[in-house]
Design a protein around this motif. Structure first.
Motif, short mmCIF file in Angstrom:
data_model
loop_
_atom_site.label_atom_id
_atom_site.label_comp_id
_atom_site.label_asym_id
_atom_site.label_seq_id
_atom_site.Cartn_x
_atom_site.Cartn_y
_atom_site.Cartn_z
N TYR A 152 36.02 51.71 35.50
CA TYR A 152 35.22 50.49 35.34
C TYR A 152 34.13 50.40 36.41
CZ TYR A 152 38.88 48.81 32.18
OH TYR A 152 39.77 48.67 31.15
N TYR A 185 40.90 43.36 37.31
CA TYR A 185 40.63 43.39 35.87
C TYR A 185 41.41 44.52 35.19
CZ TYR A 185 38.17 43.97 31.47
OH TYR A 185 37.87 44.10 30.12
N SER A 186 41.51 45.66 35.85
CA SER A 186 42.21 46.80 35.28
C SER A 186 43.69 46.50 35.06
CB SER A 186 42.03 48.03 36.18
OG SER A 186 42.77 49.12 35.68
N THR A 221 44.41 44.03 32.29
CA THR A 221 44.18 44.67 31.00
C THR A 221 45.31 45.63 30.67
OG1 THR A 221 41.78 44.52 31.32
CG2 THR A 221 42.57 46.07 29.66
N PRO A 259 34.06 42.08 29.32
CA PRO A 259 33.26 43.30 29.19
C PRO A 259 32.08 43.03 28.27
CG PRO A 259 35.27 43.47 27.89
CD PRO A 259 35.37 42.19 28.66
N THR A 303 38.08 49.22 27.94
CA THR A 303 39.06 48.14 28.01
C THR A 303 40.09 48.25 26.89
OG1 THR A 303 37.47 46.64 29.05
CG2 THR A 303 39.35 45.64 27.93
#
Length: 249
Positions: free
Chosen positions: A139, A173-174, A177, A188, A197
């Motif tokens: 990302y 965020y990773s 997700t 995104p 994602t």
């Protein structure tokens, strides 16, 4: 104590990953947070490299990649000037390759074990968390190459705009997700970010499904076989078998 950790190599890596993912976010706004983050990243690299050591096919490549990454982390203190963008992008690409090698080495060792142990469970969890780290670097690569790939609100937007905290924000965020929790404060925006994602969400669900199935299969396969009950519904206790007497339960 040393022997205990030598026989269970995944616990050291798991502990450092938990510190990096869980403890550091609480302290990332305090003084010395950058130094703490770099120390934790270095320890994670060394712990992952220790596992790669056992793989002869990955030994040379693992050592070389780890040396490059650790040098990149600490050379920034000797040369505080901002690095060229191609160099930074290359470092994140190297990090992705290194952690993919570490995941492969961990899963190979976990699946080669016949039974289920605490160390194998820790190894499976390490691979899961490293998968989140790999996607975080991916990302960051996308956002740096194409600014505006992610749009955030409030504190996330401020961290994303700060080069020193952008990787931390994308780590968050990773992992949400990967766990299919979803983040309400980030979206995104571009096609590449959306595609990765979706890929991470699929990998997270697939990993858990396959892992649980494998661990359950090994647990059932390693369970001791129960002696068949004698005819008439009588179960013979070990003590009664010794005396030649059947005891009905």
């Amino acid at each position: 104590m040393t022997r205990h950790f030598r026989e269970r190599p995944f616990f050291v890596l798991l502990a450092t990953l938990l510190l990096l993912v869980v403890v550091y976010p609480v302290l990332h706004e305090t003084a010395g947070s950058r130094e703490l983050y770099d120390v934790l990243r270095t320890v994670v690299l060394l712990a992952a490299l220790r596992i790669i050591f056992a793989e002869r096919r990955q030994f040379v490549s693992g050592v070389g990649l780890a040396a490059v990454l650790i040098s990149a982390v600490w050379l920034g203190y000797l040369f505080p000037g901002r690095s060229a963008l191609p160099v930074v992008l290359a470092m994140h690409a190297v990090a992705m390759v290194f952690f993919v090698l570490a995941i492969a080495a961990i899963l190979r060792r976990v699946y080669q074990k016949v039974g289920v142990s605490a160390d194998s469970v820790a190894g499976a969890l390490c691979a899961y968390m490293l998968l989140g780290v790999v996607f975080a670097h991916c990302y960051w690569f996308i956002e740096t190459a194409s600014p505006g790939s992610f749009r955030g609100d409030g504190e996330f937007a401020a961290e994303l705009a700060d080069p020193r905290q952008s990787l931390f924000a994308l780590n968050y965020y990773s992992f949400v997700t990967l766990a299919s929790v979803g983040a309400n404060d980030v979206t995104p925006a571009l096609a590449a970010a959306r595609g990765v994602t979706v890929l991470e969400a699929i990998c997270g669900q697939f990993y858990i499904a396959v892992l649980i199935a494998d661990l359950i299969g090994k647990k059932v396969g390693s369970a001791p076989a129960q002696p068949p009950a004698p005819a008439g519904g009588l179960a013979v206790s070990p003590a009664a078998q010794t005396d030649g007497v059947a005891v009905a339960r």
